[in-house]
Design a protein around this motif. Structure first.
Motif, PDB file in Angstrom:
ATOM      1  N   CYS A 194       0.826  -1.212   0.000  1.00  0.00           N
ATOM      2  CA  CYS A 194       0.000   0.000   0.000  1.00  0.00           C
ATOM      3  C   CYS A 194       0.863   1.265   0.000  1.00  0.00           C
ATOM      4  N   ILE A 195       2.010   1.225   0.658  1.00  0.00           N
ATOM      5  CA  ILE A 195       2.920   2.376   0.590  1.00  0.00           C
ATOM      6  C   ILE A 195       3.366   2.591  -0.854  1.00  0.00           C
ATOM      7  N   LEU A 196       3.726   1.511  -1.536  1.00  0.00           N
ATOM      8  CA  LEU A 196       4.088   1.616  -2.956  1.00  0.00           C
ATOM      9  C   LEU A 196       2.930   2.154  -3.780  1.00  0.00           C
ATOM     10  N   TRP A 197       1.717   1.733  -3.442  1.00  0.00           N
ATOM     11  CA  TRP A 197       0.534   2.203  -4.151  1.00  0.00           C
ATOM     12  C   TRP A 197       0.357   3.710  -3.981  1.00  0.00           C
ATOM     13  N   PHE A 198       0.412   4.187  -2.738  1.00  0.00           N
ATOM     14  CA  PHE A 198       0.199   5.615  -2.500  1.00  0.00           C
ATOM     15  C   PHE A 198       1.318   6.456  -3.108  1.00  0.00           C
ATOM     16  N   VAL A 199       2.549   5.988  -3.012  1.00  0.00           N
ATOM     17  CA  VAL A 199       3.650   6.721  -3.640  1.00  0.00           C
ATOM     18  C   VAL A 199       3.444   6.783  -5.150  1.00  0.00           C
ATOM     19  N   SER A 200       2.988   5.688  -5.743  1.00  0.00           N
ATOM     20  CA  SER A 200       2.795   5.631  -7.191  1.00  0.00           C
ATOM     21  C   SER A 200       1.676   6.560  -7.654  1.00  0.00           C
ATOM     22  N   ILE A 201       0.536   6.523  -6.952  1.00  0.00           N
ATOM     23  CA  ILE A 201      -0.579   7.364  -7.414  1.00  0.00           C
ATOM     24  C   ILE A 201      -0.277   8.834  -7.151  1.00  0.00           C
ATOM     25  N   GLY A 202       0.461   9.124  -6.058  1.00  0.00           N
ATOM     26  CA  GLY A 202       0.852  10.504  -5.808  1.00  0.00           C
ATOM     27  C   GLY A 202       1.803  11.023  -6.870  1.00  0.00           C
ATOM     28  N   ALA A 203       2.784  10.189  -7.245  1.00  0.00           N
ATOM     29  CA  ALA A 203       3.742  10.591  -8.282  1.00  0.00           C
ATOM     30  C   ALA A 203       3.059  10.751  -9.635  1.00  0.00           C
ATOM     31  N   LEU A 204       2.113   9.867  -9.925  1.00  0.00           N
ATOM     32  CA  LEU A 204       1.375   9.953 -11.183  1.00  0.00           C
ATOM     33  C   LEU A 204       0.582  11.253 -11.262  1.00  0.00           C
ATOM     34  N   GLY A 205      -0.057  11.611 -10.148  1.00  0.00           N
ATOM     35  CA  GLY A 205      -0.810  12.854 -10.127  1.00  0.00           C
ATOM     36  C   GLY A 205       0.091  14.070 -10.224  1.00  0.00           C
ATOM     37  N   LEU A 206       1.221  14.046  -9.496  1.00  0.00           N
ATOM     38  CA  LEU A 206       2.159  15.166  -9.527  1.00  0.00           C
ATOM     39  C   LEU A 206       2.695  15.394 -10.936  1.00  0.00           C
ATOM     40  N   TRP A 207       2.949  14.309 -11.651  1.00  0.00           N
ATOM     41  CA  TRP A 207       3.456  14.408 -13.017  1.00  0.00           C
ATOM     42  C   TRP A 207       2.455  15.131 -13.929  1.00  0.00           C
ATOM     43  N   HIS A 208       1.155  14.875 -13.725  1.00  0.00           N
ATOM     44  CA  HIS A 208       0.150  15.468 -14.609  1.00  0.00           C
ATOM     45  C   HIS A 208      -0.318  16.843 -14.149  1.00  0.00           C
ATOM     46  N   ILE A 209      -0.014  17.223 -12.912  1.00  0.00           N
ATOM     47  CA  ILE A 209      -0.357  18.586 -12.491  1.00  0.00           C
ATOM     48  C   ILE A 209       0.338  19.598 -13.399  1.00  0.00           C
ATOM     49  N   ALA A 210       1.504  19.216 -13.906  1.00  0.00           N
ATOM     50  CA  ALA A 210       2.228  20.103 -14.831  1.00  0.00           C
ATOM     51  C   ALA A 210       1.461  20.341 -16.124  1.00  0.00           C
TER      52      ALA A 210
END
Length: 667
Positions: free
Chosen positions: A208-224
């Motif tokens: 689940c830590i890997l999951w949250f890190v992944s979805i957070g990074a995915l969202g951060l990438w697209h905020i740009a």
């Protein structure tokens, strides 16, 4: 049901009051247990992330898509994307962060939370008015089962639908194939429950830590893609969206609530991890990851809308979560999503087992066969009846609703209903347990209640679309609870009419002693001050009395655990009779022989297992049209009694040492 805070749980199958299990208000001074003692906050936080946040953590798979889809009938404009996203973020802030993490996690029952723990705490404070808290707790428990069959269905199906976003895979993974994969995973998940999950649970946190890190990074990438998306933190976007969309806005609000489903787990699992680890997990990882992912989905949707307005493909509401990932990473993301949804489903299943155990201990449901699946973790339990009931429900949902979008309409009502009940119980706690003044209690609770009612009203609009499913499930469970409690009350009233004071019987036997036989007799009874029916029947028919007689009553304290040192209260009446009151928390399973010390040494120990017999009252139930409940309800109550687990299993009494005596009771 009695108007006091004492409720009786019948332990023998076939009677509703022959052995006792009452909530014990004398246990209010017992010391609290400290979950996770001996473990660091860091490790407990890892465990909490793997168990507590599974449900809410998988909401990004479908929540934004479904909320935006409510506005898509006449096309989507930028203000609608911003409005829906603002509603989602503020739902996370107000409902989860403020209400649950900062406020409700303070309202614990000796470290335990959840709707039944709150109900038990409120009942202790209300005294003779405790029926209100009991009804609220029973209603919340009934609604939970509706949620418990939807969470695994919706989350796993949403993850499997991601397979269709892999380039060139849409034809291979058609709707039927996705549904078949979902059913296969769910069947495997429920089949493994009987073997226990303790050996794989240690992987839940890291995954689940890997999951949250992944979805957070995915969202951060697209905020740009649209950095201005950060403006949705201004609540005016949410307010303007609701003001300008009328009924459609309420439908969208009902779908937005999908972002906070699973918030109840934050309080329900307090006893396993404690408050600090859950709060640390939320503020450090879970909330930032969820917020970033929703912002990323919104930015991606805005960028797609702008591209369509400049000659690109027509804008359509899509599976934004999976499409955010690059095509080369989409397959690994789907695998990770599948693992996360299985973990979320496991948490809900475990929660259903735990809630059922509490309901049995509090007298709301008949005894059910329970098995410990781990020697090291008391919370690892398996209830076959609940497991198969949930599996039947989830398979029926997947087969009938077919897609996650159709199923999403059924999700919110049970959760919002439970939240409304939790808020009402919280008012009773702060008013009567914390002793807040009425104005202060109302001023604190009313905003939360109004927020819950708004969400509940928005979800009620979706009853026809599928929201009736959890309501029907909750209604059926609620009726079973009502029938069980009422039937037990009728049987208990009969037994009270037939009983005589134990002190009078002891005096009479001292004057005219019957034939004595060697050994010890243990009589289970609801009321230690009255002569047990099994004892009277033994004297009447066998005309004998054992050398040593223990009158044992079992009570459930309004707290999760009772320390071993405070387990038994022993009162010696004379050389022949001793009364023993055994107290258990609502998270514990009784062990009568162990706590009586059968085979051990010491004051109330030293009972020879070969010379000890256990007597349990077993009354035969007979339906009566002119008395008690209607005949059809009598038959339901009798069915529940017949199918309750054997008392020897529930009390851990050796089967060969039990004698059952009773009479016919009209219900």
């Amino acid at each position: 049901m009695s108007s006091t805070s004492e409720t009786l749980i019948d332990l023998p199958a076939g009677t509703a009051g022959s052995a006792a299990h009452a909530t014990d208000r004398d246990a209010t001074d017992l010391p609290a247990t400290h979950p996770g003692k001996g473990h660091s906050v860091a490790w407990l936080t890892v465990g909490a992330i793997g168990v507590v946040f599974g449900d809410i953590g998988t909401s990004p798979l479908y929540a934004f898509r479904e909320a935006l889809g409510q506005t898509a009938a006449d096309g989507v404009v930028a203000s609608e994307i911003l409005g829906v996203l603002s509603l989602a973020l503020w739902a996370l802030i107000l409902v989860v962060t403020v209400k649950y993490v900062l406020f409700l996690m303070r309202a614990d029952n000796r470290g335990e939370g959840g709707v039944l723990a709150l109900a038990a705490l409120a009942r202790r404070s209300l005294g003779i008015r405790s029926r209100v808290a009991l009804v609220l707790g029973a209603t919340g428990a009934a609604l939970f089962y509706g949620d418990a069959i939807i969470t695994p269905s919706l989350s796993v199906l949403s993850a499997m639908e991601g397979l269709r976003t892999i380039p060139g895979a849409a034809a291979t993974f058609d709707e039927g194939t996705v549904r078949a994969l979902t059913i296969t995973i769910l069947i495997a998940l429920f089949l493994v429950q009987k073997r226990g999950t303790a050996h794989v649970a240690r992987l839940f946190g890291p995954i689940c830590i890997l999951w949250f890190v992944s979805i957070g990074a995915l969202g951060l990438w697209h905020i740009a893609d649209e950095i201005s998306i950060l403006r949705v933190f201004w609540p005016g976007y949410a307010v303007n969206f609701l003001a300008g969309h009328g009924t459609i806005g309420l439908f969208a609000l009902g779908a937005v609530f999908l972002t906070v489903t699973g918030a109840e787990a934050l309080t329900a699992d307090m006893g396993h991890f404690g408050v600090p680890p859950i709060r640390w997990g939320w503020f450090v990882l879970v909330f930032p990851a969820l917020a970033l992912n929703y912002l990323g989905q919104g930015a991606f949707a805005l960028a797609t809308l702008e591209a369509s307005q400049h000659g690109g493909p027509a804008f359509t509401n899509q599976d934004w979560f999976f499409l955010m990932a690059p095509a080369s990473l989409r397959a690994p993301l789907i695998v990770l999503a599948g693992a996360a949804t299985v973990i979320a489903s496991q948490a809900v299943i475990t929660g259903a087992f735990s809630l059922t155990q509490q309901a049995v201990q509090l007298g709301l449901l008949p005894r059910l066969r329970l098995r410990q699946t781990s020697a090291d973790f008391a919370g690892q339990i398996y209830l076959p009846a609940i497991n198969w009931m949930l599996l039947f429900g989830v398979l029926l949902l997947v087969s009938q609703f077919r897609t996650s979008s159709d199923m999403a309409a059924a999700y919110g009502i049970a959760v919002t209903g439970t939240m409304v009940i939790t808020t009402c119980l919280a008012y009773l706690v702060v008013r009567h347990s914390w002793h807040w003044s009425r104005p202060r209690a109302i001023a604190t609770i009313l905003p939360f209640l109004m927020l819950d009612l708004v969400f509940f009203g928005a979800n009620i609009l979706r009853v026809i679309e599928g929201g009736w499913v959890p309501l029907v499930v909750a209604g059926l469970i609620g009726f079973v609870i009502y029938t069980w409690v009422r039937g037990r009350g009728i049987v208990r009233a009969f037994e009270q009419r037939q009983s005589i004071p134990l002190a009078d019987l002891v005096s009479a036997l001292a004057k005219r002693p019957p034939e004595r036989v060697p050994g010890t007799a243990v009589f289970l009874t609801a009321n230690p001050d009255a002569a047990p029916g099994a004892l009277l029947h033994n004297l009447k028919h066998n005309k004998v009395l054992h050398e040593r007689n223990l009158i044992v009553s079992i009570r459930s304290a309004d707290r999760p655990f009772v320390p071993t040192a405070d387990r038994a209260k022993v009162s010696r009446l004379n050389d022949d009779f001793t009364t023993v009151v055994l107290r258990y928390g609502f998270m514990e399973s009784p062990d009568v022989p162990g706590d009586l010390g059968v085979g051990g040494k010491g004051d109330r120990k030293g009972l020879d297992p070969m010379r000890t017999s256990f007597f349990i009252g077993r009354n035969t139930l007979k339906p009566e049209a002119k008395e008690g409940m209607p005949p059809w309800q009598d038959r339901l109550f009798m069915f529940l009694q017949r199918n309750a687990s054997d008392p020897t299993d529930f009390l851990r009494i050796p089967p060969g040492k039990v004698l059952e005596l009773g009479e016919q009771v009209t219900v």
